[in-house]
Design a protein around this motif. Structure first.
Motif, PDB file in Angstrom:
ATOM      1  N   ALA A 133      -4.225   9.669  -9.553  1.00  0.00           N
ATOM      2  CA  ALA A 133      -4.410   9.406  -8.125  1.00  0.00           C
ATOM      3  C   ALA A 133      -4.340   7.929  -7.795  1.00  0.00           C
ATOM      4  O   ALA A 133      -4.028   7.548  -6.665  1.00  0.00           O
ATOM      5  CB  ALA A 133      -5.737   9.988  -7.653  1.00  0.00           C
ATOM      6  N   THR A 134      -4.589   7.067  -8.763  1.00  0.00           N
ATOM      7  CA  THR A 134      -4.607   5.624  -8.520  1.00  0.00           C
ATOM      8  C   THR A 134      -3.213   5.011  -8.424  1.00  0.00           C
ATOM      9  O   THR A 134      -3.077   3.838  -8.082  1.00  0.00           O
ATOM     10  CB  THR A 134      -5.372   4.917  -9.655  1.00  0.00           C
ATOM     11  N   VAL A 135      -2.176   5.789  -8.706  1.00  0.00           N
ATOM     12  CA  VAL A 135      -0.814   5.259  -8.705  1.00  0.00           C
ATOM     13  C   VAL A 135      -0.317   5.049  -7.281  1.00  0.00           C
ATOM     14  O   VAL A 135      -0.469   5.918  -6.421  1.00  0.00           O
ATOM     15  CB  VAL A 135       0.138   6.204  -9.473  1.00  0.00           C
ATOM     16  N   ASP A 136       0.279   3.896  -7.033  1.00  0.00           N
ATOM     17  CA  ASP A 136       0.917   3.590  -5.759  1.00  0.00           C
ATOM     18  C   ASP A 136       2.318   4.216  -5.790  1.00  0.00           C
ATOM     19  O   ASP A 136       3.240   3.672  -6.395  1.00  0.00           O
ATOM     20  CB  ASP A 136       0.992   2.080  -5.579  1.00  0.00           C
ATOM     21  N   LEU A 137       2.457   5.387  -5.154  1.00  0.00           N
ATOM     22  CA  LEU A 137       3.730   6.104  -5.189  1.00  0.00           C
ATOM     23  C   LEU A 137       4.862   5.329  -4.536  1.00  0.00           C
ATOM     24  O   LEU A 137       6.009   5.410  -4.975  1.00  0.00           O
ATOM     25  CB  LEU A 137       3.587   7.488  -4.548  1.00  0.00           C
ATOM     26  N   ASP A 138       4.563   4.568  -3.503  1.00  0.00           N
ATOM     27  CA  ASP A 138       5.614   3.781  -2.857  1.00  0.00           C
ATOM     28  C   ASP A 138       6.153   2.716  -3.814  1.00  0.00           C
ATOM     29  O   ASP A 138       7.369   2.496  -3.891  1.00  0.00           O
ATOM     30  CB  ASP A 138       5.091   3.126  -1.568  1.00  0.00           C
ATOM     31  N   ALA A 139       5.272   2.069  -4.547  1.00  0.00           N
ATOM     32  CA  ALA A 139       5.710   1.062  -5.524  1.00  0.00           C
ATOM     33  C   ALA A 139       6.507   1.712  -6.654  1.00  0.00           C
ATOM     34  O   ALA A 139       7.515   1.169  -7.109  1.00  0.00           O
ATOM     35  CB  ALA A 139       4.502   0.312  -6.080  1.00  0.00           C
ATOM     36  N   LEU A 140       6.064   2.884  -7.105  1.00  0.00           N
ATOM     37  CA  LEU A 140       6.806   3.616  -8.140  1.00  0.00           C
ATOM     38  C   LEU A 140       8.205   3.963  -7.650  1.00  0.00           C
ATOM     39  O   LEU A 140       9.197   3.720  -8.343  1.00  0.00           O
ATOM     40  CB  LEU A 140       6.054   4.890  -8.536  1.00  0.00           C
ATOM     41  N   ARG A 141       8.293   4.530  -6.455  1.00  0.00           N
ATOM     42  CA  ARG A 141       9.604   4.890  -5.895  1.00  0.00           C
ATOM     43  C   ARG A 141      10.505   3.650  -5.760  1.00  0.00           C
ATOM     44  O   ARG A 141      11.692   3.707  -6.061  1.00  0.00           O
ATOM     45  CB  ARG A 141       9.441   5.577  -4.543  1.00  0.00           C
ATOM     46  N   ALA A 142       9.932   2.545  -5.325  1.00  0.00           N
ATOM     47  CA  ALA A 142      10.712   1.309  -5.177  1.00  0.00           C
ATOM     48  C   ALA A 142      11.242   0.836  -6.526  1.00  0.00           C
ATOM     49  O   ALA A 142      12.409   0.437  -6.629  1.00  0.00           O
ATOM     50  CB  ALA A 142       9.854   0.221  -4.524  1.00  0.00           C
ATOM     51  N   ASP A 143      10.413   0.910  -7.561  1.00  0.00           N
ATOM     52  CA  ASP A 143      10.866   0.503  -8.894  1.00  0.00           C
ATOM     53  C   ASP A 143      11.944   1.443  -9.428  1.00  0.00           C
ATOM     54  O   ASP A 143      12.897   1.001 -10.067  1.00  0.00           O
ATOM     55  CB  ASP A 143       9.692   0.429  -9.866  1.00  0.00           C
ATOM     56  N   LEU A 144      11.803   2.743  -9.171  1.00  0.00           N
ATOM     57  CA  LEU A 144      12.829   3.693  -9.616  1.00  0.00           C
ATOM     58  C   LEU A 144      14.138   3.490  -8.845  1.00  0.00           C
ATOM     59  O   LEU A 144      15.224   3.575  -9.423  1.00  0.00           O
ATOM     60  CB  LEU A 144      12.329   5.128  -9.472  1.00  0.00           C
ATOM     61  N   GLU A 145      14.053   3.195  -7.544  1.00  0.00           N
ATOM     62  CA  GLU A 145      15.262   2.922  -6.754  1.00  0.00           C
ATOM     63  C   GLU A 145      15.952   1.650  -7.241  1.00  0.00           C
ATOM     64  O   GLU A 145      17.178   1.609  -7.363  1.00  0.00           O
ATOM     65  CB  GLU A 145      14.908   2.799  -5.270  1.00  0.00           C
ATOM     66  N   ARG A 146      15.174   0.614  -7.551  1.00  0.00           N
ATOM     67  CA  ARG A 146      15.735  -0.621  -8.079  1.00  0.00           C
ATOM     68  C   ARG A 146      16.445  -0.347  -9.402  1.00  0.00           C
ATOM     69  O   ARG A 146      17.570  -0.781  -9.631  1.00  0.00           O
ATOM     70  CB  ARG A 146      14.633  -1.659  -8.282  1.00  0.00           C
ATOM     71  N   LEU A 147      15.794   0.434 -10.269  1.00  0.00           N
ATOM     72  CA  LEU A 147      16.378   0.765 -11.557  1.00  0.00           C
ATOM     73  C   LEU A 147      17.651   1.582 -11.386  1.00  0.00           C
ATOM     74  O   LEU A 147      18.650   1.333 -12.064  1.00  0.00           O
ATOM     75  CB  LEU A 147      15.366   1.532 -12.426  1.00  0.00           C
ATOM     76  N   ALA A 148      17.638   2.551 -10.472  1.00  0.00           N
ATOM     77  CA  ALA A 148      18.819   3.382 -10.240  1.00  0.00           C
ATOM     78  C   ALA A 148      20.021   2.520  -9.855  1.00  0.00           C
ATOM     79  O   ALA A 148      21.138   2.728 -10.352  1.00  0.00           O
ATOM     80  CB  ALA A 148      18.541   4.415  -9.151  1.00  0.00           C
ATOM     81  N   THR A 149      19.789   1.531  -9.000  1.00  0.00           N
ATOM     82  CA  THR A 149      20.860   0.619  -8.602  1.00  0.00           C
ATOM     83  C   THR A 149      21.314  -0.227  -9.782  1.00  0.00           C
ATOM     84  O   THR A 149      22.507  -0.398 -10.013  1.00  0.00           O
ATOM     85  CB  THR A 149      20.376  -0.292  -7.449  1.00  0.00           C
ATOM     86  N   GLU A 150      20.351  -0.707 -10.533  1.00  0.00           N
ATOM     87  CA  GLU A 150      20.633  -1.586 -11.672  1.00  0.00           C
ATOM     88  C   GLU A 150      21.475  -0.891 -12.753  1.00  0.00           C
ATOM     89  O   GLU A 150      22.416  -1.471 -13.281  1.00  0.00           O
ATOM     90  CB  GLU A 150      19.284  -2.012 -12.267  1.00  0.00           C
ATOM     91  N   ILE A 151      21.125   0.337 -13.085  1.00  0.00           N
ATOM     92  CA  ILE A 151      21.820   1.031 -14.175  1.00  0.00           C
ATOM     93  C   ILE A 151      22.847   2.042 -13.656  1.00  0.00           C
ATOM     94  O   ILE A 151      23.435   2.780 -14.432  1.00  0.00           O
ATOM     95  CB  ILE A 151      20.840   1.687 -15.167  1.00  0.00           C
ATOM     96  N   GLN A 152      23.014   2.085 -12.346  1.00  0.00           N
ATOM     97  CA  GLN A 152      24.029   2.894 -11.674  1.00  0.00           C
ATOM     98  C   GLN A 152      23.907   4.396 -12.011  1.00  0.00           C
ATOM     99  O   GLN A 152      24.832   5.028 -12.509  1.00  0.00           O
ATOM    100  CB  GLN A 152      25.427   2.380 -11.996  1.00  0.00           C
ATOM    101  N   VAL A 153      22.721   4.929 -11.709  1.00  0.00           N
ATOM    102  CA  VAL A 153      22.491   6.365 -11.821  1.00  0.00           C
ATOM    103  C   VAL A 153      21.819   6.828 -10.531  1.00  0.00           C
ATOM    104  O   VAL A 153      21.294   6.012  -9.768  1.00  0.00           O
ATOM    105  CB  VAL A 153      21.576   6.722 -13.025  1.00  0.00           C
ATOM    106  N   ASP A 154      21.863   8.127 -10.290  1.00  0.00           N
ATOM    107  CA  ASP A 154      21.126   8.717  -9.182  1.00  0.00           C
ATOM    108  C   ASP A 154      19.772   9.164  -9.708  1.00  0.00           C
ATOM    109  O   ASP A 154      19.708   9.859 -10.733  1.00  0.00           O
ATOM    110  CB  ASP A 154      21.865   9.913  -8.598  1.00  0.00           C
ATOM    111  N   ILE A 155      18.702   8.768  -9.039  1.00  0.00           N
ATOM    112  CA  ILE A 155      17.359   9.200  -9.401  1.00  0.00           C
ATOM    113  C   ILE A 155      16.737   9.868  -8.175  1.00  0.00           C
ATOM    114  O   ILE A 155      16.673   9.252  -7.108  1.00  0.00           O
ATOM    115  CB  ILE A 155      16.473   8.035  -9.886  1.00  0.00           C
ATOM    116  N   THR A 156      16.305  11.106  -8.345  1.00  0.00           N
ATOM    117  CA  THR A 156      15.669  11.867  -7.273  1.00  0.00           C
ATOM    118  C   THR A 156      14.229  12.140  -7.675  1.00  0.00           C
ATOM    119  O   THR A 156      13.967  12.619  -8.782  1.00  0.00           O
ATOM    120  CB  THR A 156      16.400  13.212  -7.045  1.00  0.00           C
ATOM    121  N   VAL A 157      13.300  11.832  -6.785  1.00  0.00           N
ATOM    122  CA  VAL A 157      11.884  12.040  -7.038  1.00  0.00           C
ATOM    123  C   VAL A 157      11.357  13.079  -6.056  1.00  0.00           C
ATOM    124  O   VAL A 157      11.570  12.960  -4.851  1.00  0.00           O
ATOM    125  CB  VAL A 157      11.098  10.710  -6.879  1.00  0.00           C
TER     126      VAL A 157
END
Length: 171
Positions: free
Chosen positions: A146-170
């Motif tokens: 419950a302590t996880v900031d989901l918005d920050a997690l999503r932002a990091d996954l979106e950044r990674l998806a762009t960086e490594i050129q994959v589609d990530i769906t959460v």
């Protein structure tokens, strides 16, 4: 009851699952959960068993006997009770993109940084039908405190998806 976790691997051939199942049954064990597959000619997997406390040692010894027969490489671990916080939840993550080394490392690093625990991970590579090359696909189920900031997690996954050129769906 005792929970045992088996990891098994061996040259793929008919009868490997039956050999393990026969031993489990002979000692009154119950096959609870498993994930088994043939990978590059090797049969491998993880099996969760339950067995009466007084039969654990005998079952473990008999399972190790399969290894002595040259059927499987096998490890037997004792499971531990799962601790789940009432407000933990599960998150599903899908990944799809051109295959390249490091995708699992990079995604698992982001999840670990945000204190997510991977409950299930399934990956596959396959030929890209129209474009040529190989596609990488992953399905992840992760436990989210419950302590996880989901918005920050999503932002990091979106950044990674762009960086490594994959589609990530959460979801």
């Amino acid at each position: 009851m005792t929970t045992l976790i088996l990891t098994v691997a061996g040259a793929d051939r008919p009868g490997l699952v039956a050999a393990v199942a026969d031993v489990v049954d002979a000692y009154g064990g119950n096959w609870e959960n498993s994930s088994l597959a043939e990978l590059a000619g090797t049969f491998a997997g993880v099996i969760e068993l339950s067995v009466a406390d007084d039969k654990e040692a005998e079952l473990t010894s008999a399972l190790r006997g399969l290894q002595g027969q040259g059927l499987l490489t096998l490890a037997v671990l004792t499971g531990t009770p799962e601790t789940v916080a009432a407000d933990d939840r599960l998150l599903e993550i899908q990944v799809l993109g051109n295959d390249r080394p490091g995708i699992v490392r990079e995604i698992s690093t982001v999840l670990s940084t945000h204190t997510l625990s991977i409950e299930e991970l399934a990956t596959e590579t396959r030929d890209a039908a129209m474009a040529g090359g190989r596609l990488f696909e992953a399905s992840v189920v992760a436990k989210v405190p419950a302590t996880v900031d989901l918005d920050a997690l999503r932002a990091d996954l979106e950044r990674l998806a762009t960086e490594i050129q994959v589609d990530i769906t959460v979801s």
